[in-house]
Structure formats: C-alpha cells, structure tokens
Design a protein around this motif. Structure first.
Motif, PDB file in Angstrom:
ATOM      1  N   LEU A 435       0.734  -1.302  -0.005  1.00 55.00           N
ATOM      2  CA  LEU A 435      -0.089   0.135   0.034  1.00 55.00           C
ATOM      3  C   LEU A 435       0.711   1.235   0.178  1.00 55.00           C
ATOM      4  N   ALA A 436       2.017   1.228  -0.111  1.00 56.58           N
ATOM      5  CA  ALA A 436       3.067   2.302   0.114  1.00 56.58           C
ATOM      6  C   ALA A 436       2.630   3.264  -1.170  1.00 56.58           C
ATOM      7  N   LEU A 437       2.840   4.555  -1.224  1.00 59.15           N
ATOM      8  CA  LEU A 437       2.651   5.385  -2.145  1.00 59.15           C
ATOM      9  C   LEU A 437       3.864   6.312  -2.423  1.00 59.15           C
ATOM     10  N   PRO A 438       4.243   6.851  -3.322  1.00 59.24           N
ATOM     11  CA  PRO A 438       5.360   7.614  -3.825  1.00 59.24           C
ATOM     12  C   PRO A 438       5.332   9.034  -2.949  1.00 59.24           C
ATOM     13  N   ASN A 439       6.425   9.605  -2.409  1.00 58.12           N
ATOM     14  CA  ASN A 439       6.401  10.944  -2.243  1.00 58.12           C
ATOM     15  C   ASN A 439       6.398  11.934  -3.353  1.00 58.12           C
ATOM     16  N   GLY A 440       5.835  13.028  -3.122  1.00 59.73           N
ATOM     17  CA  GLY A 440       5.568  14.012  -4.275  1.00 59.73           C
ATOM     18  C   GLY A 440       4.664  13.896  -5.212  1.00 59.73           C
ATOM     19  N   VAL A 441       3.834  12.985  -5.321  1.00 56.24           N
ATOM     20  CA  VAL A 441       2.554  12.997  -6.005  1.00 56.24           C
ATOM     21  C   VAL A 441       1.788  14.156  -5.863  1.00 56.24           C
ATOM     22  N   ASP A 442       1.234  14.743  -6.779  1.00 53.61           N
ATOM     23  CA  ASP A 442       0.422  16.033  -6.633  1.00 53.61           C
ATOM     24  C   ASP A 442      -1.261  15.538  -6.536  1.00 53.61           C
ATOM     25  N   TRP A 443      -1.514  15.130  -5.378  1.00 57.03           N
ATOM     26  CA  TRP A 443      -2.764  14.696  -4.941  1.00 57.03           C
ATOM     27  C   TRP A 443      -3.649  15.881  -4.995  1.00 57.03           C
ATOM     28  N   TRP A 444      -4.937  15.478  -5.458  1.00 62.66           N
ATOM     29  CA  TRP A 444      -6.118  16.407  -5.752  1.00 62.66           C
ATOM     30  C   TRP A 444      -6.864  16.418  -4.294  1.00 62.66           C
ATOM     31  N   SER A 445      -7.151  17.478  -3.695  1.00 62.93           N
ATOM     32  CA  SER A 445      -7.834  17.569  -2.574  1.00 62.93           C
ATOM     33  C   SER A 445      -9.213  18.033  -2.883  1.00 62.93           C
ATOM     34  N   ALA A 446     -10.131  17.114  -2.560  1.00 64.89           N
ATOM     35  CA  ALA A 446     -11.702  17.269  -2.805  1.00 64.89           C
ATOM     36  C   ALA A 446     -12.244  17.713  -1.700  1.00 64.89           C
ATOM     37  N   ASN A 447     -13.099  18.588  -2.002  1.00 74.23           N
ATOM     38  CA  ASN A 447     -14.063  19.475  -0.851  1.00 74.23           C
ATOM     39  C   ASN A 447     -14.601  18.534   0.086  1.00 74.23           C
ATOM     40  N   GLY A 448     -14.576  18.919   1.481  1.00 70.40           N
ATOM     41  CA  GLY A 448     -15.010  17.991   2.383  1.00 70.40           C
ATOM     42  C   GLY A 448     -14.477  16.867   2.597  1.00 70.40           C
ATOM     43  N   VAL A 449     -13.511  16.316   1.775  1.00 69.60           N
ATOM     44  CA  VAL A 449     -12.908  14.875   2.010  1.00 69.60           C
ATOM     45  C   VAL A 449     -11.423  15.148   2.151  1.00 69.60           C
ATOM     46  N   GLY A 450     -10.829  15.827   1.332  1.00 69.59           N
ATOM     47  CA  GLY A 450      -9.441  16.120   1.393  1.00 69.59           C
ATOM     48  C   GLY A 450      -8.676  15.224   0.289  1.00 69.59           C
ATOM     49  N   GLU A 451      -7.733  14.769   0.606  1.00 69.00           N
ATOM     50  CA  GLU A 451      -6.575  14.139  -0.535  1.00 69.00           C
ATOM     51  C   GLU A 451      -7.191  12.568  -0.573  1.00 69.00           C
ATOM     52  N   VAL A 452      -7.950  12.131   0.496  1.00 67.77           N
ATOM     53  CA  VAL A 452      -8.192  10.751   0.426  1.00 67.77           C
ATOM     54  C   VAL A 452      -9.628  10.684   0.930  1.00 67.77           C
ATOM     55  N   MET A 453     -10.365   9.636   0.325  1.00 67.67           N
ATOM     56  CA  MET A 453     -11.777   9.397   0.584  1.00 67.67           C
ATOM     57  C   MET A 453     -11.673   7.808   1.204  1.00 67.67           C
ATOM     58  N   GLN A 454     -11.865   7.987   2.363  1.00 70.63           N
ATOM     59  CA  GLN A 454     -11.813   6.594   3.163  1.00 70.63           C
ATOM     60  C   GLN A 454     -13.392   6.008   3.256  1.00 70.63           C
ATOM     61  N   LEU A 455     -13.400   4.557   2.707  1.00 77.82           N
ATOM     62  CA  LEU A 455     -14.754   3.973   2.600  1.00 77.82           C
ATOM     63  C   LEU A 455     -14.709   2.658   3.337  1.00 77.82           C
ATOM     64  N   GLY A 456     -15.499   2.101   3.634  1.00 78.07           N
ATOM     65  CA  GLY A 456     -15.904   0.900   4.657  1.00 78.07           C
ATOM     66  C   GLY A 456     -16.990   0.126   3.921  1.00 78.07           C
ATOM     67  N   LEU A 457     -17.591  -0.863   4.684  1.00 75.15           N
ATOM     68  CA  LEU A 457     -18.482  -1.677   4.323  1.00 75.15           C
ATOM     69  C   LEU A 457     -19.531  -1.753   5.482  1.00 75.15           C
ATOM     70  N   ASP A 458     -20.774  -1.928   5.158  1.00 73.71           N
ATOM     71  CA  ASP A 458     -21.760  -1.940   6.184  1.00 73.71           C
ATOM     72  C   ASP A 458     -22.074  -3.661   6.413  1.00 73.71           C
ATOM     73  N   SER A 459     -23.006  -3.787   6.845  1.00 70.06           N
ATOM     74  CA  SER A 459     -23.538  -5.329   7.016  1.00 70.06           C
ATOM     75  C   SER A 459     -23.929  -5.888   5.805  1.00 70.06           C
ATOM     76  N   SER A 460     -24.395  -5.175   4.795  1.00 69.47           N
ATOM     77  CA  SER A 460     -24.804  -5.760   3.530  1.00 69.47           C
ATOM     78  C   SER A 460     -23.899  -5.644   2.433  1.00 69.47           C
ATOM     79  N   ALA A 461     -22.411  -5.415   2.968  1.00 66.96           N
ATOM     80  CA  ALA A 461     -21.544  -5.003   1.909  1.00 66.96           C
ATOM     81  C   ALA A 461     -21.618  -3.911   1.070  1.00 66.96           C
ATOM     82  N   ARG A 462     -22.538  -2.858   1.357  1.00 63.07           N
ATOM     83  CA  ARG A 462     -22.486  -1.676   0.650  1.00 63.07           C
ATOM     84  C   ARG A 462     -21.338  -0.759   1.341  1.00 63.07           C
ATOM     85  N   THR A 463     -21.147   0.281   0.558  1.00 64.66           N
ATOM     86  CA  THR A 463     -20.114   1.086   0.890  1.00 64.66           C
ATOM     87  C   THR A 463     -20.793   2.184   1.832  1.00 64.66           C
ATOM     88  N   ILE A 464     -19.832   2.354   2.717  1.00 58.19           N
ATOM     89  CA  ILE A 464     -20.211   3.587   4.002  1.00 58.19           C
ATOM     90  C   ILE A 464     -18.989   4.224   4.157  1.00 58.19           C
TER      91      ILE A 464
END
Length: 758
Positions: A435-464
């Motif tokens: 899961l390593a990522l290089p240094n210096g990547v120009d990551w886009w920052s999304a409004n309300g999220v930032g550079e990374v959107m973090q997602l999980g799973l609910d009991s029905s395996a849908r995205t949360i």
C-alpha cells in the motif's frame, strides 16, 4: 584492448581482443558481418534480439493464476514464443508458443500467449523469443489468493493529449500498482497507427529493476474497457489486448464484457456502455442478465465489487448528454447487489460522488450505497467540470487517474494529477508495503474529503464512510474500545554525545545505527495511560509515527528497561544500549508520511504493565542498519501516537454503580458538515446501564452530538443533542448492546473534547 559484444542468443558472449587480434578476427568474418563488426568497433553497437515490440499484459480471468502476454512483431519474427518461470534462473523456465494471432485495423498484428496455473502472489519472469533469440526481460506479480492488500490505478481516455498521456504513464511506473483498470478511448481514430503510438507510449508504464544482476522491466496487467472511440470495431479489446473472457477462441463484441477475479478481496466487472446504441439491444440484454447473475453468485464471494464502463450515467460536463438508460440498467442493480465503486470515463474531467443510492431517475445521498468516480482525462484534454449534481462530492477540470488502496474492510480513494514531481517507489519498497505510495505525488484535494476518501463496508457489503460502525458495519468487526494517545514525553539520545539532552530538538526524533555526527541514535517514547478506565485490559496496540526521513533498513521497537524523563535523558543516563529491552515490533520505514506499526504480544503486555504503574515507555532503535530514520516529535505537532484497543477485565469486583469511570477523547472537525465517530473512532460494546456523554467545542462553532445503537442489521439513532453552540450532553440508560456517538459540525470548525462516563 577492444571489447566486442556479439548478440544473438539469450546469453551474450563478450570477446576481448588485443589490437593486433582485431584484424585477424575481421579476416575470418563474411563481408556483411564484417561491416556490422566494423560498426561495433566504431561504437555503433547494435543488439540483435527477438523482433518484437509493443509489449502488454492483460488480465481477463483469475488474476491469481493466469495472465495474457501480448506483443507485436517488429520485422521478420517467426514462430514467437514466451519462456517464463518463477525465478530468474532461465534454465528452469517453461516455454509456450504463441498460438493466437490477431490483426487490428488491417495492419497491426499481435500475438498472445496465455500463461496458466501460475502460483498466486508470486513474481513471474518472462521473455519473448523468436528465431533471432530472446528479447527484453519482463516480470509481473500475480494477485494474492488471500486477503492481502494491494494498490490499483483506474482511469481512461488516453486518446489524445499524448504528452500528458505519457506523463500519466510515467507516474504508473513510479506508483507500481498491482494492476490497471482502463476505461476506454485508447485512441482517437482507432487506427493501426494511433494504436501503435498508444502501445509505444504504454511501454512508459513499465518500471526498471535490477534483479539478480540482470535488467528487468516490471509490466503491469491491464483490464481494458470498450469506449465510444472504439465503436468502429467492437473486437478492439480482443485484437489489441487478447481479451477472451469466455475462453471460446472467438474475437467479438462479447469480449467487451466480463469479470476479473482479482483476489478474495475484489472482483472487477467490465461493462460496455456502448451497447445502448441502436442495433445492440440483444447484446445489452445478454450483458445485463449475465451481470445480475454473476453479482448474485460469484460477486458475493468477495469483499469489494468494482465496475467500470465508458459513458457516465450523469456526466459532470454540460456539453455531454445524460445516459438515463444506463441508470435504468444498472442503478438499482449496483445498489441491490452491493457494487461498491464505479469508475466512469468519457467526459475528460475529474469527479467523485458522495455515497449514493438510486432514485427513480437519478441518485440521492445515502449512508450506505455506491461511490461513482471518473471521468477520464488520462491525456485527453480536460473539459469544463461545470455540471455538479446535488450528490457530487467534488469535481475539477484536471488531468488525472484514481489510485485505490484495497484492504479487507477499508478502501482508500485518491486522485493523482500528472506532473514529474513524484519520486519512484523501488521494487523493495513495493515488496515491503503493498500500500506504499511515492513521495511528491500531486494529490487532488476534494472539498469535504481532502486528499483521500476513506470507505468501509456495512453489514450488507454496501459502501459506507469508513468509521461508521467502526468501518465494519457492525459488531462482527471486532470487540473492544479504541483510544488514541499522544506521546506525553519523547526525545532521542546519542552515543557520540553521551551527556547531551535533546528534548525538544528542532531535528525531531532520530534513530540510526551509525550516524556520522551522533553515532548510534535511539528515540525514547512514553504515553500516559491514566485516561483508561480502571480494570481495563489492553488487547491490541498500534504505534503511529510520521516519518520525515525514510530508511531502507529495519528498525525495532523495544520495551524500555528503565524509567526516564525527557528533560534529563542522555545516552549515559539511560545506560546506553542497555535501555533496549524485549522487542515489541519490527518495521521498515521505507516511505515518508504516517507509518502504522502493530505491536506484538510483548508490546501489548508492556502497555498492561503501564496500567499497573510501571511505565518505562518504548525505545526505537536500528535493527542493524546505518540508514537513518527521522520522525516528528510531539513538540513539532505531529508526534508519535499510540492506539490502544481495550476491554474491561472480567474479574473486576465491586458494585457497578460505584465503578463508573470517565474517559476523555480529543478530536477536531475541519469544516461544516464534517463529523467524527466516538469513542476513539469506532463503536463499543456496553453491558447495559447508565451512559453519560458530554461534548465541548469552540465558542464560535455549532457542534451536535448523536447516539446510535446496532439493532442487528443497521445502526439506529437512540438520542441526540442539538443546541445552538458546541456544548452538548446525552444521558441514557440503555440495554446491553453495541453503540457509538457521532460528533457533527452544523457550522464552524475546531478542536473538541468528548467525554464518556459508563
């Protein structure tokens, strides 16, 4: 002395001749060869290898055990074959002749070799050979057959803007993903010439490696998609990439639809949005019936389901028409069958949506559902991102592709912009951390999220949103309460300056086996565990450091053998290397940024000793390397953190009413609509009784507090506190079960304190 290298077979013999021996050597050669050798002697050396070019690798089935090797002839290449193995010892390699040849657009010829029965999660080495010998050495990695994590790249629209396309390709080589999802529109005219240029540029995605003294190129499998610029030839994917989803040997439009089983974590569905065109209804019906059936069967065997197709349902550029028919085909199906992430292309812009569920004609924001991302612009000039929807998270007019980190219960989505600032990961760095990522990547920052959107799973395996219910959706995600502690004392000590104290040093925290200035260096860390309730037992612990100077050497976390104070700690005061006790963890800090270090049972046992009053902290020291490690100290604002998972001991005595305890947690909300899960970022199990929660935040903000209970299938709200300021309180008497609190910013931002008495 003159050195002459003759190239023909796999091994390259090198002849060393004296100046007088050169003329004798030349006399023995035929005139044509003599001319070549004369060029060699003049410095114009020519390597004669197999006459092949445009190398590519495709996944169209089980990614842990098979792959399709593709290449094109360059000149007179007869009877080509692939020789391959699981080590660099070529004498042990197997040999498979290319028995599939396809011709694209009348003139671009390609050979394909399917490698089967490969070992999972393994390096596969190969070369393409013909009558002239064997060419460049390549290697790739098969997907794991277990829940090991990995990194994926997803994007599309490489048809024009070739200069930018090449920048994106070069970034692929630096990131070193396990594989690539391509959303279609490889070229503009879908001609042999333009496809040849695309394939030539594709060689820039390969990473250069030295393995056992030999030069290799790491090649990354592609999972291709049919785009509208391929509409003139619905056999493009099989003719150019060797796709044969159904193993029937035919090359037709059915090869634009299929599934790739990456691992038990992920199944990728590739669909053809162009079947919505007139005349393709029978293919559309077949595709949608197949998709629904596969999602109901094979799709339920994996943690995550991704889908990719070319045309967006609802483009985020006003110059593109909406494709409502795609929404009618797939909107409900994706939601009902728990498709977690959808990658769309075509529009040449960047977007990510909120988590959404389908409505009758569009989408609506939901707590559980699907995220849609895209929309192309991997080279093709970016259009105006001017048509946001109510359920759009953010959008931008940029050149980009998505970088996805896939774990058992967590998906991280980033958007990488194309520039040359990124450093390249090494083969060792990728091997040590998938899961390593290089240094210096120009990551886009999304409004309300930032550079990374973090997602999980609910009991029905849908995205949360990751963290809702602990990121696992319910109580089967684990047990215990999590608390995050910041280091209350930290410093480093230096062997070459044994009497010096470095508490609060501007250099932060240092560790090294043999620094040129300080000699051997060790960092000392201590965490105050007094906030944990009485009768607590720590069951898991993770140390978190923010690395500023990475190292390619191993480092160790030791339990400290003696007590110390950051204000007075020196090499002499802590008895030098004798301060290093049992090993609590081992790690390789191969990249800068945050590094999570799970502690072993020795480390967990140490934290339980701290609860009993014997807190000597940890020591971070070299595991034998002289490649130094630097990381932030607490004085620099990003100091060491310790995350503890704890539960109440079963043998605690006393009246429960007299055994309540209060734990205080710190947090921060960055903007309006931001939220945190408390306590400690996840749900907790409670035996029943009284719960009292208090929230205090900034004076100029309005924070609210919500209380949830797990009812066996979903989280339901139990209580809420919504005053006009940032101070809230909830008092409840509850039955045994699983609970969590959510801190929400109605307006404003800033730090807050959350306390829980139980």
């Amino acid at each position: 002395m003159v050195r002459i290298a003759l190239f023909r077979s796999i091994e390259v013999p090198v002849l060393t001749l004296s100046d007088t021996g050169v003329s004798t050597f030349m006399k023995e050669l035929k005139p044509g060869v003599k001319s070549i050798c004369l060029l060699l002697l003049l410095g114009c050396a020519t390597t004669v290898f197999s006459a092949t070019k445009y190398h590519r690798l495709t996944w169209d089935g089980n990614a842990s055990s098979e792959a399709v090797v593709g290449f094109s002839p360059s000149g007179d290449s007869r009877s080509p074959y692939v020789t391959y193995g699981t080590s660099t010892d070529e004498s042990q390699w197997a040999q498979v002749y290319a028995d599939v040849q396809r011709t694209f657009s009348s003139s671009l010829s390609s050979y394909f070799v399917r490698l089967e029965n490969l070992p999972s999660n393994s390096s596969i080495y190969y070369r393409v050979c013909d009558q002239d010998g064997c060419g460049q050495r390549f290697w790739f990695r098969t997907a794991p057959a277990d829940n090991s994590p990995y990194t994926v790249i997803a994007g599309g629209d490489t048809r024009s803007g070739w200069t930018t396309r090449r920048k994106g390709n070069q970034l692929v080589a630096k990131i070193r993903p396990l594989f690539i999802m391509h959303g279609g529109d490889f070229t503009n005219a879908n001609s042999a010439y333009e496809m040849g240029e695309f394939l030539k540029d594709w060689q820039l995605t390969f990473s250069s490696d030295q393995i056992d003294g030999k030069s290799y190129k790491r090649i990354y499998p592609i999972v291709p998609t049919h785009g509208n610029h391929e509409d003139g030839n619905f056999s493009t994917l099989c003719q150019v990439f060797g796709v044969d989803y159904y193993r029937d040997g035919n090359c037709n439009a059915r090869d634009t639809v299929g599934a790739v089983q990456i691992s038990p974590l992920l199944r990728v569905y590739t669909l053809n949005s162009q079947f919505r065109r007139s005349g393709w209804s029978s293919y559309a019906n077949w595709m949608n019936n197949w998709l629904d059936d596969d999602l109901r069967t094979a799709g339920t065997s994996v943690n995550w389901r991704f889908a990719q197709y070319h045309k967006p349902m609802f483009p985020h550029y006003s110059g593109k028409s909406e494709a409502e028919i795609l929404h009618s085909w797939w909107g409900d199906m994706f939601y009902d069958r728990s498709v977690n992430l959808v990658i769309e292309s075509d529009t040449h812009i960047n977007k990510i949506t909120k988590i959404v569920r389908p409505t009758s004609s569009s989408f609506a924001t939901a707590s559980a559902g699907t995220v849609y991302a895209g929309e192309g612009s991997w080279g093709a000039p970016a259009r105006s991102a001017n048509d946001p929807k109510s359920w759009t998270q953010d959008l931008a007019s940029i050149q980009q592709f998505k970088v996805l980190q896939v774990k058992t219960d967590k998906l991280q989505l980033r958007t990488a912009q194309f520039n040359s600032s990124a450093q390249a990961l090494s083969r060792a760095e990728r091997t040590n951390d998938p899961l390593a990522l290089p240094n210096g990547v120009d990551w886009w920052s999304a409004n309300g999220v930032g550079e990374v959107m973090q997602l999980g799973l609910d009991s029905s395996a849908r995205t949360i949103a990751y963290g809702d219910g602990g990121g696992g959706g319910g109580p089967d995600g684990g047990s215990g309460t999590t608390v995050k502690l910041n280091a209350n004392e930290d410093t480093f000590v230096a062997q070459s300056r044994p009497s010096s104290n470095y508490n609060g040093s501007s250099e932060g925290l240092l560790a090294d086996g043999s620094d040129s200035t300080y000699g051997s260096l060790m960092s000392l860390l201590k965490f105050d565990v007094s906030s944990l309730p009485e009768c607590s037992e720590v069951t898991a612990a993770t140390l978190r450091l923010r690395v500023t100077n990475r190292s390619q050497g191993n480092y160790l976390v030791h339990n400290s053998t003696i007590n110390w104070s950051a204000d007075s700690a020196t090499w002499t005061a802590v008895s030098g290397a004798d301060v290093k006790g049992e090993i609590a963890a081992e790690f390789l800090p191969s990249s800068t940024g945050y590094r999570n270090i799970p502690l072993n049972q020795t480390g967990v046992a140490a934290t339980n000793h701290w609860l009993e009053g014997s807190n000597n902290g940890f020591v971070i020291a070299s595991g034998g390397t002289g490649d130094g490690l630097d990381f932030y100290s607490s004085e620099q604002g990003y100091g060491p953190e310790l995350q503890l998972v704890y539960k109440q001991r079963s043998n605690c005595n006393g009246n429960p009413d007299d055994n309540t305890s209060t734990t205080v947690y710190q947090g921060s909300l960055e903007n309006s609509s931001a939220s945190d899960v408390q306590p400690g970022g996840q749900w907790f199990e409670f035996a029943g009784g009284k719960l009292q929660a208090k929230l205090s935040g900034p004076i100029d903000s309005d924070f609210d507090l919500y209380f949830y209970r797990w009812n066996g299938s979903a989280w339901i709200m139990v209580a809420k506190s919504e005053s006009s300021n940032a101070n809230e309180a909830i008092n409840q008497t509850v039955e045994p079960g699983y609970y969590y609190f959510r801190v929400y910013s109605y307006s404003g931002s800033g730090d807050y304190h959350f306390s829980l008495t139980r």
